[in-house]
Motif scaffolding. Structure first.
Motif, PDB file in Angstrom:
ATOM      1  N   GLU A   1       0.823  -1.200   0.000  1.00 10.83           N
ATOM      2  CA  GLU A   1       0.000   0.000   0.000  1.00 10.83           C
ATOM      3  C   GLU A   1       0.866   1.263   0.000  1.00 10.83           C
ATOM      4  O   GLU A   1       0.414   2.325   0.374  1.00 10.83           O
ATOM      5  CB  GLU A   1      -0.905  -0.004   1.239  1.00 10.83           C
ATOM      6  CG  GLU A   1      -1.889  -1.169   1.258  1.00 10.83           C
ATOM      7  CD  GLU A   1      -2.645  -1.227   2.577  1.00 10.83           C
ATOM      8  OE1 GLU A   1      -2.016  -0.980   3.626  1.00 10.83           O
ATOM      9  OE2 GLU A   1      -3.851  -1.496   2.540  1.00 10.83           O
ATOM     10  N   GLN A   2       2.120   1.118  -0.401  1.00  8.49           N
ATOM     11  CA  GLN A   2       3.049   2.243  -0.412  1.00  8.49           C
ATOM     12  C   GLN A   2       3.646   2.448  -1.787  1.00  8.49           C
ATOM     13  O   GLN A   2       3.652   1.554  -2.631  1.00  8.49           O
ATOM     14  CB  GLN A   2       4.181   2.005   0.601  1.00  8.49           C
ATOM     15  CG  GLN A   2       3.728   1.936   2.043  1.00  8.49           C
ATOM     16  CD  GLN A   2       4.869   1.596   2.979  1.00  8.49           C
ATOM     17  OE1 GLN A   2       5.964   1.237   2.531  1.00  8.49           O
ATOM     18  NE2 GLN A   2       4.634   1.710   4.277  1.00  8.49           N
TER      19      GLN A   2
ATOM     20  N   ALA B   1       5.670  11.064  -7.265  1.00  9.00           N
ATOM     21  CA  ALA B   1       4.707  10.249  -6.519  1.00  9.00           C
ATOM     22  C   ALA B   1       3.278  10.558  -6.940  1.00  9.00           C
ATOM     23  O   ALA B   1       2.450   9.647  -7.096  1.00  9.00           O
ATOM     24  CB  ALA B   1       4.883  10.491  -5.019  1.00  9.00           C
ATOM     25  N   ALA B   2       2.989  11.835  -7.128  1.00  9.51           N
ATOM     26  CA  ALA B   2       1.643  12.222  -7.550  1.00  9.51           C
ATOM     27  C   ALA B   2       1.310  11.655  -8.922  1.00  9.51           C
ATOM     28  O   ALA B   2       0.181  11.200  -9.173  1.00  9.51           O
ATOM     29  CB  ALA B   2       1.525  13.746  -7.556  1.00  9.51           C
TER      30      ALA B   2
ATOM     31  N   PRO C   1      -5.473   7.674  -4.768  1.00  9.43           N
ATOM     32  CA  PRO C   1      -5.064   8.957  -4.201  1.00  9.43           C
ATOM     33  C   PRO C   1      -3.781   8.786  -3.390  1.00  9.43           C
ATOM     34  O   PRO C   1      -3.514   7.721  -2.828  1.00  9.43           O
ATOM     35  CB  PRO C   1      -6.240   9.347  -3.298  1.00  9.43           C
ATOM     36  CG  PRO C   1      -6.885   8.041  -2.941  1.00  9.43           C
ATOM     37  CD  PRO C   1      -6.705   7.144  -4.137  1.00  9.43           C
ATOM     38  N   LEU C   2      -2.979   9.838  -3.346  1.00 10.03           N
ATOM     39  CA  LEU C   2      -1.717   9.787  -2.624  1.00 10.03           C
ATOM     40  C   LEU C   2      -1.952  10.122  -1.159  1.00 10.03           C
ATOM     41  O   LEU C   2      -2.606  11.111  -0.828  1.00 10.03           O
ATOM     42  CB  LEU C   2      -0.727  10.779  -3.241  1.00 10.03           C
ATOM     43  CG  LEU C   2       0.744  10.610  -2.856  1.00 10.03           C
ATOM     44  CD1 LEU C   2       1.258   9.241  -3.306  1.00 10.03           C
ATOM     45  CD2 LEU C   2       1.582  11.724  -3.502  1.00 10.03           C
TER      46      LEU C   2
ATOM     47  N   GLY D   1      -3.616   6.429  -0.489  1.00  8.88           N
ATOM     48  CA  GLY D   1      -4.878   6.703   0.187  1.00  8.88           C
ATOM     49  C   GLY D   1      -5.928   5.692  -0.233  1.00  8.88           C
ATOM     50  O   GLY D   1      -5.710   4.881  -1.135  1.00  8.88           O
ATOM     51  N   ASP D   2      -7.049   5.732   0.431  1.00  3.04           N
ATOM     52  CA  ASP D   2      -8.143   4.822   0.082  1.00  3.04           C
ATOM     53  C   ASP D   2      -8.765   5.250  -1.235  1.00  3.04           C
ATOM     54  O   ASP D   2      -8.971   6.439  -1.495  1.00  3.04           O
ATOM     55  CB  ASP D   2      -9.220   4.821   1.168  1.00  3.04           C
ATOM     56  CG  ASP D   2      -8.694   4.236   2.473  1.00  3.04           C
ATOM     57  OD1 ASP D   2      -7.805   3.361   2.407  1.00  3.04           O
ATOM     58  OD2 ASP D   2      -9.163   4.677   3.542  1.00  3.04           O
ATOM     59  N   ALA D   3      -9.035   4.278  -2.073  1.00  5.43           N
ATOM     60  CA  ALA D   3      -9.703   4.583  -3.337  1.00  5.43           C
ATOM     61  C   ALA D   3     -11.110   5.080  -3.076  1.00  5.43           C
ATOM     62  O   ALA D   3     -11.791   4.610  -2.156  1.00  5.43           O
ATOM     63  CB  ALA D   3      -9.745   3.316  -4.216  1.00  5.43           C
TER      64      ALA D   3
END
Length: 216
Positions: free
Chosen positions: A6-7, A145-146, A155-156, A204-206
């Motif tokens: 998740e990273q 990263a974005a 989402p980041l 982030g959470d979708a």
């Protein structure tokens, strides 16, 4: 806690240029004599003249450091000794570049025993340029990263860790071109300080697509 799955880890690079304000000069004296005692006495006398000349040119006593002291035989045909060579070197730190040319000329003025090993330049306080380079490196990593998060459709999230990565030493420096308008024989040019950074972000959470929100 986020898992590795998740990273997202990205590397960023940043650099900043600054004008050096300190010169390090490597110089010395070298003599030859018929005997070891003669050569050593002569080189010590020449070294004292060199130190006095450097002080007279504006180098502070605490900025002079002996960098070499040697004495040895020279052979006409081994083991026949033809004479002795003695050398003494000094490193001078010049903190006022306005007198840099004067310091170099002072070495040459010592006489035929004088030797000039070269000069290098550095920043007395690189913290400002390094701070600018770090900021640019972090922004570079954040932009990457974005972009990757967008491509992954996620989402980041927050920053998990930041690691600074140095290359070739704690303060990597590379000389840029010398300033064209500088007409002195000794020019510091500019130096580029570079910083690399590795930043790990959490995803982030979708955002779920609900009926009527435009998804099909």
């Amino acid at each position: 806690m986020t898992t590795e799955h998740e990273q997202i880890a990205v590397a960023g690079e940043g650099s900043a240029a600054a004008a050096p304000d300190v010169m390090r000069l490597s110089a010395g004296v070298e003599v030859r004599g018929a005997s070891a005692a003669q050569a050593f006495a002569a080189v010590r006398s020449a070294a004292a003249r060199l130190e006095a000349a450097l002080r007279g040119a504006g180098v502070a006593g605490e900025d002079l450091r002996t960098s070499e002291l040697s004495l040895g035989p020279e052979y006409e045909a081994y083991p026949r000794v033809s004479g002795y060579r003695a050398a003494q070197g000094v490193e001078a730190v010049v903190r006022d570049l306005a007198v840099a040319d004067r310091v170099v000329d002072a070495v040459a003025g010592v006489g035929e025993e004088a030797r000039l090993g070269g000069v290098s330049f550095e920043l007395s306080d690189p913290s400002g340029a390094l701070a600018q380079a770090r900021e640019r490196a972090f922004r570079d990593a954040a932009a990457k990263a974005a972009e990757y998060a967008r491509l992954a459709g996620r989402p980041l999230g927050r920053v998990v860790s930041v690691t600074e990565e140095t290359r070739g030493g704690p303060q990597p420096m590379a000389f840029a071109a010398m300033a064209a308008e500088d007409r002195s024989s000794v020019s510091p040019g500019r130096q580029t300080l570079s910083v690399g950074v590795r930043v790990v972000y959490a995803f982030g959470d979708a955002v779920p697509v609900t009926p009527g929100s435009g998804g099909r």
